[in-house]
Design an enzyme around this catalytic site. Structure first.
Site, short mmCIF file in Angstrom:
data_model
loop_
_atom_site.label_atom_id
_atom_site.label_comp_id
_atom_site.label_asym_id
_atom_site.label_seq_id
_atom_site.Cartn_x
_atom_site.Cartn_y
_atom_site.Cartn_z
N SER A 150 0.79 -0.98 -0.07
CA SER A 150 -0.09 0.39 -0.33
C SER A 150 0.92 1.02 0.06
O SER A 150 1.93 1.36 0.75
CB SER A 150 -0.82 -0.30 1.17
OG SER A 150 -1.88 1.21 1.21
N TYR A 166 -1.30 -1.01 10.17
CA TYR A 166 -1.68 -0.90 8.95
C TYR A 166 -0.38 -0.21 8.13
O TYR A 166 0.42 -1.24 7.46
CB TYR A 166 -2.74 -0.67 8.67
CG TYR A 166 -2.73 -0.91 6.86
CD1 TYR A 166 -3.29 -2.27 6.36
CD2 TYR A 166 -2.87 0.60 5.95
CE1 TYR A 166 -3.81 -1.95 5.06
CE2 TYR A 166 -3.62 0.41 4.83
CZ TYR A 166 -3.89 -1.23 4.25
OH TYR A 166 -3.66 -1.38 3.55
#
Length: 263
Positions: A150, A166
Site C-alpha cells: 500500500s 496498517y
C-alpha cells in the site's frame, strides 16, 4: 524466436492462487489473471462470498474455484496450500492479498489489534509463500509471487488518519518483497509488490468517510480514486513473461498521490 506482446502476456496453462480474492482488489486481480487465461483459485474466510465471486469469475469465462481459509490461522494457511496443490496441481502465480486494517491513535492502539493486523498482513504472506514455494515453485524453478502492499507503507498518513499498525505492516510487506526476491531469484522465482492508493472497498470505507472521498480524489494529481480496472495491468505484468526480468520491485497505483506526499 522473439515472442509477440500477446504471447508474453498470455497466461494459458498457468494456475494462480489469490488470497482475499472474494471481493475488492483481490477479485479484480483474479479477474485480470483469469482473463489472460490462467486457472484461478480464490480464497477468503467466508464461503458465501467465495461462491458469489467464483460465479462472477466463471460467468466471465474464467476457470475458477475457491477454498475457504482464515489466513490469520497458521493451520488454515497450511490447509489452503495443501488443498490447492492437491486439487489443481502446481501453482505458478501466488497473490498474497488478504489483509486487515485498524484505526486508532498510536498511544491508544490495542496490542491485540496490532497483532491481528501484523499476523494477517505480514506473517500470513511469509507462511503461504514458503509453503507454495517449497511445494511447487522451487522444485520447478519458476514462479511469480505478487504481494499487495500500500502507499501507506511508504510513509506517514495525511492528517486525521491513524492507522499505525496498517502502515507498519505494509512497510514490512515492501521490504519482505525485496528480501524474498533477492533470496529466491536463484530458484527462478520473481517477487514483486503493488502499492495501491485509495480504492473504494469495504476495508477503506471508514477512511473514505473520515477523510472525505471527494477530498481524497481531489488531492490526487489524476483527480480520482482507483477503480475496478486499475490494478489489472500491473498484476498481469508481474504475473506474465512480459515481466520476467522484473523482481524485488514495488509500484504505486495511486493516481499520483505518493509523488506529492513524499512516498
Amino acid at each position: 524466436m522473439t515472442r509477440t506482446i500477446q504471447q508474453l502476456f498470455d497466461l494459458k496453462g498457468k494456475t494462480a492462487l489469490v488470497t482475499g480474492g472474494s471481493r475488492g482488489l483481490g477479485l479484480q486481480m483474479a479477474h485480470a489473471l483469469g482473463e489472460a487465461g490462467a486457472r484461478v483459485v480464490i480464497s477468503s474466510r467466508k464461503a458465501a462470498d467465495l461462491e458469489a465471486a467464483t460465479a462472477e469469475l466463471q460467468a466471465a469465462g474464467i476457470d475458477a474455484r475457491w477454498i475457504a481459509a482464515d489466513c490469520q490461522d497458521e493451520t488454515q494457511i497450511k490447509h489452503l496450500a495443501d488443498e490447492t496443490l492437491q486439487r489443481v496441481g502446481d501453482v505458478d502465480i501466488l497473490v498474497n492479498n488478504a489483509g486487515a486494517a485498524w484505526g486508532a491513535p498510536a498511544e491508544d492502539h490495542p496490542v491485540d489489534a496490532w497483532d491481528k493486523v501484523m499476523d494477517l498482513n505480514v506473517r500470513s504472506y511469509f507462511i503461504l509463500s514458503q509453503l507454495i514455494a517449497k511445494g511447487s515453485m522451487i522444485p520447478r524453478r519458476t514462479g511469480s509471487i505478487i504481494n499487495t502492499a500500500s502507499i501507506a507503507g511508504l510513509g506517514g498518513n495525511p492528517k486525521g488518519m491513524k492507522t499505525i499498525a496498517y502502515n507498519t505492516s505494509k512497510g514490512a510487506v515492501i521490504n519482505f518483497t525485496r528480501a524474498l526476491a533477492a533470496e529466491w531469484g536463484a530458484h527462478g522465482i520473481r517477487v514483486n509488490a503493488i502499492c495501491p492508493g485509495f480504492f473504494p472497498s469495504k476495508m477503506t470505507v471508514g477512511t473514505l468517510k473520515a477523510m472525505g472521498e471527494d477530498k481524497l480524489a481531489a488531492n490526487a494529481p489524476l483527480g480520482r480514486l482507483g477503480d475496478d480496472e486499475d490494478l489489472k495491468g500491473i498484476t498481469l505484468l508481474y504475473a506474465a513473461d512480459a515481466g520476467k526480468h522484473i523482481t524485488g520491485q514495488w509500484l504505486a497505483v495511486d493516481g499520483g498521490v505518493s509523488i506529492i506526499t513524499g512516498g
